[in-house]
Design a protein around this motif. Sequence first.
Motif, mmCIF file in Angstrom:
data_model
loop_
_atom_site.group_PDB
_atom_site.id
_atom_site.type_symbol
_atom_site.label_atom_id
_atom_site.label_comp_id
_atom_site.label_asym_id
_atom_site.label_seq_id
_atom_site.Cartn_x
_atom_site.Cartn_y
_atom_site.Cartn_z
ATOM 1 N N GLN A 269 -53.156 18.031 0.257
ATOM 2 C CA GLN A 269 -52.429 19.240 -0.123
ATOM 3 C C GLN A 269 -52.845 20.459 0.702
ATOM 4 O OE1 GLN A 269 -50.117 19.821 -2.847
ATOM 5 N NE2 GLN A 269 -49.915 21.864 -1.998
ATOM 6 N N PHE A 270 -54.136 20.580 1.018
ATOM 7 C CA PHE A 270 -54.643 21.799 1.650
ATOM 8 C C PHE A 270 -54.971 21.612 3.136
ATOM 9 C CE2 PHE A 270 -55.500 21.950 -2.882
ATOM 10 C CZ PHE A 270 -54.895 23.154 -3.220
ATOM 11 N N LYS A 271 -54.542 20.515 3.711
ATOM 12 C CA LYS A 271 -54.745 20.300 5.147
ATOM 13 C C LYS A 271 -53.743 21.133 5.925
ATOM 14 C CE LYS A 271 -54.853 16.791 8.786
ATOM 15 N NZ LYS A 271 -54.689 15.349 9.104
ATOM 16 N N PHE A 272 -54.245 21.987 6.816
ATOM 17 C CA PHE A 272 -53.365 22.874 7.574
ATOM 18 C C PHE A 272 -52.940 22.204 8.880
ATOM 19 C CE2 PHE A 272 -52.497 26.214 10.700
ATOM 20 C CZ PHE A 272 -51.576 26.980 9.998
ATOM 21 N N VAL A 273 -51.657 22.283 9.169
ATOM 22 C CA VAL A 273 -51.097 21.758 10.417
ATOM 23 C C VAL A 273 -50.560 22.936 11.223
ATOM 24 C CG1 VAL A 273 -49.383 20.256 11.468
ATOM 25 C CG2 VAL A 273 -50.503 19.565 9.333
ATOM 26 N N VAL A 274 -51.076 23.132 12.421
ATOM 27 C CA VAL A 274 -50.640 24.250 13.265
ATOM 28 C C VAL A 274 -49.168 24.061 13.634
ATOM 29 C CG1 VAL A 274 -50.972 25.439 15.455
ATOM 30 C CG2 VAL A 274 -52.955 24.596 14.183
ATOM 31 N N PRO A 275 -48.323 25.065 13.355
ATOM 32 C CA PRO A 275 -46.901 24.969 13.698
ATOM 33 C C PRO A 275 -46.699 24.775 15.202
ATOM 34 C CG PRO A 275 -47.261 26.759 12.162
ATOM 35 C CD PRO A 275 -48.632 26.304 12.612
ATOM 36 N N PHE B 154 -53.939 26.585 -5.756
ATOM 37 C CA PHE B 154 -55.371 26.577 -5.473
ATOM 38 C C PHE B 154 -56.061 25.408 -6.154
ATOM 39 C CE2 PHE B 154 -55.621 28.934 -9.511
ATOM 40 C CZ PHE B 154 -56.757 28.388 -10.098
ATOM 41 N N ALA B 155 -57.207 25.040 -5.592
ATOM 42 C CA ALA B 155 -58.099 24.052 -6.199
ATOM 43 C C ALA B 155 -59.515 24.513 -5.908
ATOM 44 C CB ALA B 155 -57.862 22.662 -5.626
ATOM 45 N N ARG B 156 -60.319 24.644 -6.939
ATOM 46 C CA ARG B 156 -61.693 25.082 -6.757
ATOM 47 C C ARG B 156 -62.548 23.958 -6.183
ATOM 48 N NH1 ARG B 156 -61.352 27.712 -12.035
ATOM 49 N NH2 ARG B 156 -61.120 29.935 -11.706
ATOM 50 N N PRO B 157 -63.599 24.315 -5.396
ATOM 51 C CA PRO B 157 -63.854 25.658 -4.850
ATOM 52 C C PRO B 157 -63.283 25.811 -3.443
ATOM 53 C CG PRO B 157 -65.787 24.295 -4.519
ATOM 54 C CD PRO B 157 -64.753 23.416 -5.190
ATOM 55 N N GLY B 158 -62.682 26.956 -3.167
ATOM 56 C CA GLY B 158 -62.350 27.334 -1.806
ATOM 57 C C GLY B 158 -61.160 26.657 -1.162
ATOM 58 N N LYS B 159 -60.244 26.097 -1.934
ATOM 59 C CA LYS B 159 -59.037 25.510 -1.360
ATOM 60 C C LYS B 159 -57.830 26.229 -1.949
ATOM 61 C CE LYS B 159 -61.071 20.900 -0.752
ATOM 62 N NZ LYS B 159 -60.939 19.461 -1.084
ATOM 63 N N PHE B 160 -56.950 26.711 -1.083
ATOM 64 C CA PHE B 160 -55.777 27.411 -1.594
ATOM 65 C C PHE B 160 -54.701 27.548 -0.528
ATOM 66 C CE2 PHE B 160 -58.839 30.556 -0.104
ATOM 67 C CZ PHE B 160 -58.077 31.343 0.737
ATOM 68 N N ILE B 161 -53.502 27.811 -1.020
ATOM 69 C CA ILE B 161 -52.351 28.147 -0.180
ATOM 70 C C ILE B 161 -51.714 29.380 -0.803
ATOM 71 C CG2 ILE B 161 -50.131 27.395 0.755
ATOM 72 C CD1 ILE B 161 -51.096 24.492 0.320
ATOM 73 N N TRP B 162 -51.739 30.491 -0.084
ATOM 74 C CA TRP B 162 -51.227 31.767 -0.582
ATOM 75 C C TRP B 162 -50.099 32.187 0.350
ATOM 76 C CZ3 TRP B 162 -52.610 34.306 -4.989
ATOM 77 C CH2 TRP B 162 -52.177 35.628 -5.129
ATOM 78 N N VAL B 163 -48.858 32.183 -0.136
ATOM 79 C CA VAL B 163 -47.688 32.376 0.719
ATOM 80 C C VAL B 163 -46.977 33.682 0.376
ATOM 81 C CG1 VAL B 163 -45.501 31.414 1.519
ATOM 82 C CG2 VAL B 163 -47.360 29.876 0.852
ATOM 83 N N TYR B 164 -46.879 34.589 1.351
ATOM 84 C CA TYR B 164 -46.048 35.773 1.208
ATOM 85 C C TYR B 164 -44.645 35.408 1.677
ATOM 86 C CZ TYR B 164 -50.302 38.492 0.695
ATOM 87 O OH TYR B 164 -51.493 38.993 0.254
ATOM 88 N N GLN B 165 -43.661 35.630 0.805
ATOM 89 C CA GLN B 165 -42.277 35.288 1.146
ATOM 90 C C GLN B 165 -41.443 36.515 1.457
ATOM 91 O OE1 GLN B 165 -41.407 33.092 -2.469
ATOM 92 N NE2 GLN B 165 -41.873 31.134 -1.481
ATOM 93 N N LYS B 166 -41.656 37.603 0.720
ATOM 94 C CA LYS B 166 -40.921 38.841 0.936
ATOM 95 C C LYS B 166 -41.880 40.017 0.839
ATOM 96 C CE LYS B 166 -36.588 37.134 -1.078
ATOM 97 N NZ LYS B 166 -35.564 37.338 -2.121
ATOM 98 N N PRO B 167 -41.695 41.073 1.623
ATOM 99 C CA PRO B 167 -40.633 41.272 2.624
ATOM 100 C C PRO B 167 -40.929 40.593 3.962
ATOM 101 C CG PRO B 167 -42.035 43.195 2.555
ATOM 102 C CD PRO B 167 -42.535 42.269 1.476
ATOM 103 N N TYR B 168 -42.175 40.130 4.174
ATOM 104 C CA TYR B 168 -42.523 39.441 5.412
ATOM 105 C C TYR B 168 -43.117 38.085 5.062
ATOM 106 C CZ TYR B 168 -42.376 44.284 7.056
ATOM 107 O OH TYR B 168 -41.999 45.570 7.321
ATOM 108 N N GLU B 169 -42.924 37.123 5.943
ATOM 109 C CA GLU B 169 -43.462 35.787 5.714
ATOM 110 C C GLU B 169 -44.839 35.654 6.368
ATOM 111 O OE1 GLU B 169 -40.857 32.347 6.089
ATOM 112 O OE2 GLU B 169 -39.143 33.699 6.262
#
Length: 222
Positions: A209-215, A80-95
């Motif tokens: 770092q926080f630029k999202f690229v649609v898969p 994360f980087a304040r304010p309002g920038k973050f990457i929160w990744v669930y790896q297990k049990p679901y991605e």
Amino acid sequence: MKQSQSLVTKIFAPRTLLVSALLVGAALAVPRFAHAAALEQFKSFVASTQSARGEFTQQLVKIESGTSKVSNKSTGTFTFARPGKFIWVYQKPYEQLLQADGDKLYIYDKDLNQVTIKKLGDALGSSPAAILFGSNDLEKNFTLKEAGTKNGLEWLEATPKAKDTTFDHIGIGLRNGVPEAMELRDSFGQVSLLTFTKFEKNPPMPANQFKFVVPKGADVFQ
């Protein structure tokens, strides 16, 4: 419904009951905070931490007949980087990926290859996410008070000032000037427990770092 999905909405859409999570563990400990009160530790952490990364574990805790039962365990990483920038990744049990660039929130479900885009706006507000990802003006949205010592941590209680949030109380456990745990208590008596490890404070990050690229091939919903 996946555990990661039910966690997202509790943070970013506090009027609903779907999803929420976050915070940090200790790595760059500051010895002078070893026995300091939770409020002092927390205010110093917020003031000195503009960005961070680490790992998290989240569990749902229910009290039944006086016994604690833990379920729906999930693990992952955060940046994360304040304010309002973050990457929160669930790896297990679901991605699943939650990512915000300060303007929009992107929720990517890998199994469905689906991206949902929401306006970030004031969504952080009085949610638990504001503690990590928001501005430093936490007392605008929360009432903060000491909550004693438990499990070797100094605890702080944050109560949202808004009346329409999902969470009644948010507990923040600190050690050596850094949050190591959060307890999120909702209006239904459920408790989501988050613990944080491998915390790195103010690491260098690339500009994009926080630029999202649609898969490739993903369905996009707005």
